[in-house]
Design a protein around this motif. Sequence first.
Motif, short mmCIF file in Angstrom:
data_model
loop_
_atom_site.label_atom_id
_atom_site.label_comp_id
_atom_site.label_asym_id
_atom_site.label_seq_id
_atom_site.Cartn_x
_atom_site.Cartn_y
_atom_site.Cartn_z
N GLN A 112 -9.20 22.02 0.19
CA GLN A 112 -8.96 21.32 -1.07
C GLN A 112 -7.48 20.93 -1.19
OE1 GLN A 112 -10.73 22.67 -4.74
NE2 GLN A 112 -12.15 24.03 -3.67
N GLU A 113 -6.59 21.83 -0.78
CA GLU A 113 -5.16 21.53 -0.85
C GLU A 113 -4.79 20.42 0.14
OE1 GLU A 113 -3.47 25.32 -0.05
OE2 GLU A 113 -4.19 26.21 -1.93
N ALA A 114 -5.47 20.37 1.28
CA ALA A 114 -5.16 19.38 2.30
C ALA A 114 -5.48 17.96 1.86
CB ALA A 114 -5.90 19.70 3.59
N VAL A 115 -6.42 17.80 0.91
CA VAL A 115 -6.78 16.47 0.43
C VAL A 115 -6.22 16.20 -0.96
CG1 VAL A 115 -8.88 16.43 1.82
CG2 VAL A 115 -9.01 17.27 -0.53
N HIS A 116 -5.49 17.15 -1.51
CA HIS A 116 -4.95 17.00 -2.87
C HIS A 116 -3.91 15.88 -2.89
CE1 HIS A 116 -3.09 17.94 -6.72
NE2 HIS A 116 -4.04 18.85 -6.94
N PRO A 117 -3.96 14.97 -3.87
CA PRO A 117 -3.01 13.85 -3.89
C PRO A 117 -1.55 14.27 -3.97
CG PRO A 117 -4.84 13.45 -5.39
CD PRO A 117 -4.98 14.87 -4.93
N ALA A 118 -1.28 15.46 -4.54
CA ALA A 118 0.11 15.89 -4.71
C ALA A 118 0.74 16.39 -3.42
CB ALA A 118 0.19 17.00 -5.77
N ASP A 148 1.52 13.44 -11.94
CA ASP A 148 2.59 12.73 -12.63
C ASP A 148 3.83 12.86 -11.74
OD1 ASP A 148 4.82 12.04 -14.24
OD2 ASP A 148 3.73 12.53 -16.07
N TYR A 149 4.16 11.81 -11.04
CA TYR A 149 5.20 11.86 -10.01
C TYR A 149 6.52 12.39 -10.53
CZ TYR A 149 7.96 10.25 -6.01
OH TYR A 149 8.78 10.18 -4.91
N GLU A 182 16.82 10.23 -7.80
CA GLU A 182 16.55 9.01 -7.03
C GLU A 182 15.44 8.18 -7.61
OE1 GLU A 182 15.63 10.42 -3.16
OE2 GLU A 182 17.63 11.19 -2.74
N ILE A 183 14.77 8.70 -8.62
CA ILE A 183 13.61 8.01 -9.18
C ILE A 183 14.02 7.20 -10.40
CG2 ILE A 183 11.31 8.33 -10.14
CD1 ILE A 183 11.68 9.10 -7.18
N THR A 184 13.72 5.93 -10.39
CA THR A 184 14.01 5.07 -11.54
C THR A 184 12.88 5.15 -12.55
OG1 THR A 184 15.18 3.54 -10.09
CG2 THR A 184 14.50 2.70 -12.25
N ARG A 236 2.43 25.23 -14.13
CA ARG A 236 1.20 24.67 -13.60
C ARG A 236 1.38 23.17 -13.33
NH1 ARG A 236 -3.75 27.11 -13.82
NH2 ARG A 236 -5.61 25.79 -13.68
N ALA A 237 0.63 22.65 -12.38
CA ALA A 237 0.79 21.25 -11.95
C ALA A 237 0.70 20.26 -13.11
CB ALA A 237 -0.29 20.92 -10.92
N PRO A 238 1.67 19.35 -13.20
CA PRO A 238 1.62 18.32 -14.25
C PRO A 238 0.88 17.06 -13.77
CG PRO A 238 3.77 18.29 -13.18
CD PRO A 238 2.95 19.35 -12.47
N TYR A 239 -0.22 16.77 -14.42
CA TYR A 239 -1.02 15.60 -14.05
C TYR A 239 -1.04 14.57 -15.18
CZ TYR A 239 -3.01 18.92 -10.66
OH TYR A 239 -3.18 19.85 -9.67
N HIS A 240 -1.40 13.36 -14.81
CA HIS A 240 -1.71 12.37 -15.84
C HIS A 240 -3.04 12.77 -16.45
CE1 HIS A 240 1.57 9.62 -15.10
NE2 HIS A 240 1.33 9.69 -13.81
#
Length: 458
Positions: free
Chosen positions: A433-439, A367-368, A455-457, A389-393
């Motif tokens: 695993q971290e190297a390919v993680h989308p985040a 979740d950007y 900066e994020i709308t 912990r990481a927030p994901y969709h």
Amino acid sequence: MTIPPGDDRANANTNVSDKTVYKLADKPWFAPTAPFIRSPLHTNDVAVIGGGIAGTSCCHALNQQGIGTTLFERHARLANEASGNPIGMLEPYITADNSLAGRFYEAGFRHSSALVREKLNGGAAIEAAFCGVLSLPATPRDDTRQHAILEKQSATAPDDNNAVGVQYLSVADASDVLGMPVPVGGLFYRDAGWVNPPSVCNVLAEKSVRQTRQKITQIMSHPTGGVQLRGHDGAVLGDFAAVIIAGAMETAAFAQTSWMQDYLVALRGQISCFSKDILDDLKVNCVLSHKGYLTPERNGQHVFGATFDRHASHTDVFDSDHAANIAQLGLALPELAQRLSPAHLTGRAGLRTTTPDHLPLIGPAPDYQAYLEAYPDLDKGRHYARYCRAPYHKNMYVCTGFGARGMIGAPLAAELIASHITGQSHPLANPVQEAVHPARYIVRAIKRGLIAPREITP
């Protein structure tokens, strides 16, 4: 970000006793998702968007775990885009050092090779040949790299299952193995070869419910906790337990993943094909990999290429690209190249999706905006325990960005996705695993001060 009382993220980094888990918790922005839990409220199937090698690999990995899949492909058949080439190489990608890319794709080659062999031995309708791949250096730097690779592989114990079978061939031996004269010696990967990607995709998706001619335009949460999709005709589709977006550039077409458009790059590539009759006294006994590649005969045709163009989005076939492929082939096989002309070639062009660091995006969809709010000061080097912990969709995953290495990357990536969904462990080392993680791109940008929440709308 304020963590509500009772939220399990509040304790994500405490009471950790297992050393491996502790290492993951040390970077909570890469923490795994909660595992898949079957519910009586929805189908428990996982929706997969994209019918290429990435999507069908995800279907297969989940089906092997007893999880049903519904595959959505916008075209009339599977493997219609980049995965639709008549031949794809099963060639190891090995680096001379211990780079993360090398570790991922070397493991991917072993996994893909074993998978294809298993399917072939089981009678599956896959077209493939493990005829070996002859890799010739195109520059002095390539030659140095090949010798370093050979030393690295030679240092591996003979009984090590991670070893990739490779040997150095002299000019004479390389010419004999290929079937025509070559200018230099090189490495021969005896356990490598080629496959027909569409046949692989169809076998991997054989247990899935297939929905072709169905373009997905929206991903929505369902009140039961599942996921619903909206088709191009406005129809609401399913109530799925989760969704995997594996549609190449299409991955960034959804509201939840639109930020990924800055990190996905389309590379146009054109292959060229010629009739086996042109060879006459020459032979192509194995796959040749040089600055480009050349394959053995399939259905009376040999394939060679391919071009790479970052500045084109069309898939038309051009004689100028055939000429470029001939010129490239001529660097390794001048005698064969002299027999070829664009007018007598057929071909195919497609768009390969890659990323700036040439590693795919594999894992839960971040979740950007929530990442920016959760980790606003990563550039300050504060202790990990300060962060949640990481927030994901929820129940959403991505699997894309393999470039020209989909055949040796996607099946392994699918197993990693399946491990996220099921909560099972995966043998890939945590750094890989971290190297390919989308985040990773969000985290890097925050650390470098390149983005901030204001900066994020919305």
